[in-house]
Design a protein around this motif. Structure first.
Motif, PDB file in Angstrom:
ATOM      1  N   GLY A 113     181.886  12.057 -51.867  1.00  0.00           N
ATOM      2  CA  GLY A 113     180.707  11.204 -51.856  1.00  0.00           C
ATOM      3  C   GLY A 113     180.685  10.303 -50.635  1.00  0.00           C
ATOM      4  O   GLY A 113     181.506  10.447 -49.725  1.00  0.00           O
ATOM      5  N   GLU A 114     179.785   9.343 -50.644  1.00  0.00           N
ATOM      6  CA  GLU A 114     179.644   8.446 -49.497  1.00  0.00           C
ATOM      7  C   GLU A 114     180.806   7.473 -49.394  1.00  0.00           C
ATOM      8  O   GLU A 114     181.185   7.050 -48.302  1.00  0.00           O
ATOM      9  CB  GLU A 114     178.324   7.676 -49.593  1.00  0.00           C
ATOM     10  CG  GLU A 114     177.079   8.549 -49.419  1.00  0.00           C
ATOM     11  CD  GLU A 114     175.812   7.725 -49.375  1.00  0.00           C
ATOM     12  OE1 GLU A 114     175.911   6.469 -49.342  1.00  0.00           O
ATOM     13  OE2 GLU A 114     174.726   8.317 -49.369  1.00  0.00           O
ATOM     14  N   GLN A 125     185.179   5.637 -53.810  1.00  0.00           N
ATOM     15  CA  GLN A 125     184.922   5.529 -55.239  1.00  0.00           C
ATOM     16  C   GLN A 125     184.018   6.661 -55.709  1.00  0.00           C
ATOM     17  O   GLN A 125     184.234   7.249 -56.779  1.00  0.00           O
ATOM     18  CB  GLN A 125     184.305   4.165 -55.553  1.00  0.00           C
ATOM     19  CG  GLN A 125     184.160   3.875 -57.044  1.00  0.00           C
ATOM     20  CD  GLN A 125     183.889   2.406 -57.300  1.00  0.00           C
ATOM     21  OE1 GLN A 125     184.620   1.542 -56.827  1.00  0.00           O
ATOM     22  NE2 GLN A 125     182.832   2.116 -58.046  1.00  0.00           N
ATOM     23  N   ASP A 126     183.007   6.992 -54.910  1.00  0.00           N
ATOM     24  CA  ASP A 126     182.132   8.119 -55.249  1.00  0.00           C
ATOM     25  C   ASP A 126     182.913   9.427 -55.261  1.00  0.00           C
ATOM     26  O   ASP A 126     182.705  10.281 -56.129  1.00  0.00           O
ATOM     27  CB  ASP A 126     180.990   8.227 -54.238  1.00  0.00           C
ATOM     28  CG  ASP A 126     180.016   7.066 -54.307  1.00  0.00           C
ATOM     29  OD1 ASP A 126     179.931   6.426 -55.369  1.00  0.00           O
ATOM     30  OD2 ASP A 126     179.348   6.807 -53.286  1.00  0.00           O
ATOM     31  N   SER A 127     183.802   9.582 -54.294  1.00  0.00           N
ATOM     32  CA  SER A 127     184.593  10.812 -54.209  1.00  0.00           C
ATOM     33  C   SER A 127     185.536  10.948 -55.392  1.00  0.00           C
ATOM     34  O   SER A 127     185.682  12.030 -55.976  1.00  0.00           O
ATOM     35  CB  SER A 127     185.393  10.833 -52.900  1.00  0.00           C
ATOM     36  OG  SER A 127     184.535  10.915 -51.778  1.00  0.00           O
ATOM     37  N   HIS A 164     184.418   4.642 -64.424  1.00  0.00           N
ATOM     38  CA  HIS A 164     183.514   4.961 -63.320  1.00  0.00           C
ATOM     39  C   HIS A 164     182.055   4.844 -63.753  1.00  0.00           C
ATOM     40  O   HIS A 164     181.207   4.376 -62.970  1.00  0.00           O
ATOM     41  CB  HIS A 164     183.806   6.366 -62.794  1.00  0.00           C
ATOM     42  CG  HIS A 164     184.899   6.402 -61.766  1.00  0.00           C
ATOM     43  ND1 HIS A 164     184.705   6.022 -60.460  1.00  0.00           N
ATOM     44  CD2 HIS A 164     186.206   6.743 -61.868  1.00  0.00           C
ATOM     45  CE1 HIS A 164     185.838   6.135 -59.787  1.00  0.00           C
ATOM     46  NE2 HIS A 164     186.765   6.563 -60.614  1.00  0.00           N
ATOM     47  N   VAL A 187     179.287   2.319 -61.966  1.00  0.00           N
ATOM     48  CA  VAL A 187     177.993   2.764 -61.440  1.00  0.00           C
ATOM     49  C   VAL A 187     176.857   1.978 -62.089  1.00  0.00           C
ATOM     50  O   VAL A 187     175.937   1.499 -61.406  1.00  0.00           O
ATOM     51  CB  VAL A 187     177.803   4.277 -61.686  1.00  0.00           C
ATOM     52  CG1 VAL A 187     176.364   4.684 -61.357  1.00  0.00           C
ATOM     53  CG2 VAL A 187     178.776   5.081 -60.842  1.00  0.00           C
TER      54      VAL A 187
END
Length: 264
Positions: free
Chosen positions: A96-97, A100-102, A193, A197
């Motif tokens: 991800g960007e 944390q997204d990854s 997570h 979000v």
């Protein structure tokens, strides 16, 4: 799960309930390599391969998810995975960007049936299988825990500063330097997570998301040389340590002293 460190016998791989998530989605901005650092050759192997090797050798790990940019999957598979004959099933998730997204993408990609997820930086090539197994066993052996974080008690004196002015010198005994892997219940990690979000929270590591939910996370001491490669200068000590381990392993094989110095 069975665990030697928790007073059990080690399981065979089919019964392992830990899935490793290797996060390798960084852009390499601080490292200065436009293609990222994960495939840079270190002691004869791509940087991220060393991390994968350590988890592949653990009988407690039954699956590995590699998180990387979608457009680099084929390259990662060709250079960092296929030449090394890993026996643990490996799948991919898209980076991800942010980290944390990854991580969230990697956790979402954990196959059904796994109880625990071990999140590890692809840029920490010095982690050992023994350290991984010990951390897993600490978590599996205490049902009151939601997670464990590998790390080291602080040895340097720490200062709280405002700009460059020292405000306070806190007691060093209360501080640890957090590393990876960080290992959690899959369910807890997914809920953490999702909550982050929903509330727009960005943590400094995976454990901070679980702590925020009121989860109980324990620090587990791991080798002090579990370094992370962030800038090019970090390659010097990392390469030296890996070459030293390889030399020690070869010497142990030559003398018949197996297990004297594990490669990973």
């Amino acid at each position: 799960m069975a665990c030697e460190h928790a007073g059990f016998a080690a399981p065979t791989r089919p019964s392992a309930t830990v899935c490793a998530v290797i996060v390798a989605g960084g852009s390499g901005t601080r490292f200065g390599n436009p293609g990222g650092k994960q495939l840079v050759n270190v002691a004869g192997r791509p940087l991220m391969t060393w991390s994968i090797m350590a988890f592949d050798r653990s009988v407690l790990v039954g699956h590995i998810v590699v998180v990387c940019p979608h457009e680099r999957r084929a390259e990662v598979r060709r250079l960092a995975i296929e030449p090394f004959g890993f026996t643990t099933p490996i799948s991919f998730a898209d980076a991800g960007e942010t980290r944390q997204d990854s991580t969230a993408a990697g956790v979402d990609a954990v196959p059904v049936g796994f109880e625990y997820v071990a999140v590890h930086d692809g840029a920490r090539p010095l982690i050992t299988t023994a350290a991984i197994d010990h951390a897993i066993c600490v978590l599996a052996g205490d049902r009151a825990l939601d997670g464990v974080v590998c790390g080291q008690p602080a040895i340097d004196t720490l200062k709280i500063v405002d700009g460059d002015r020292i405000v306070e010198t806190p007691p060093r005994s209360m501080y640890w330097a957090a590393q990876t892997p960080q290992i959690f219940s899959v369910d807890v990690m997914r809920r953490a997570h999702a909550a982050a979000v929903a509330e727009g929270f960005v943590g400094t590591d995976d454990a901070s998301l679980v702590e925020r939910l009121g989860g109980t996370v324990r620090c587990v001491e791991s080798p002090r040389d579990n370094l992370k490669v962030t800038v090019p200068e970090d390659l010097r000590p990392v390469t030296a340590i890996l070459l030293g381990r390889m030399s020690d392993a070869e010497s142990a094989q030559d003398t018949g002293v197996l297990g004297h110095a594990p490669l990973v």
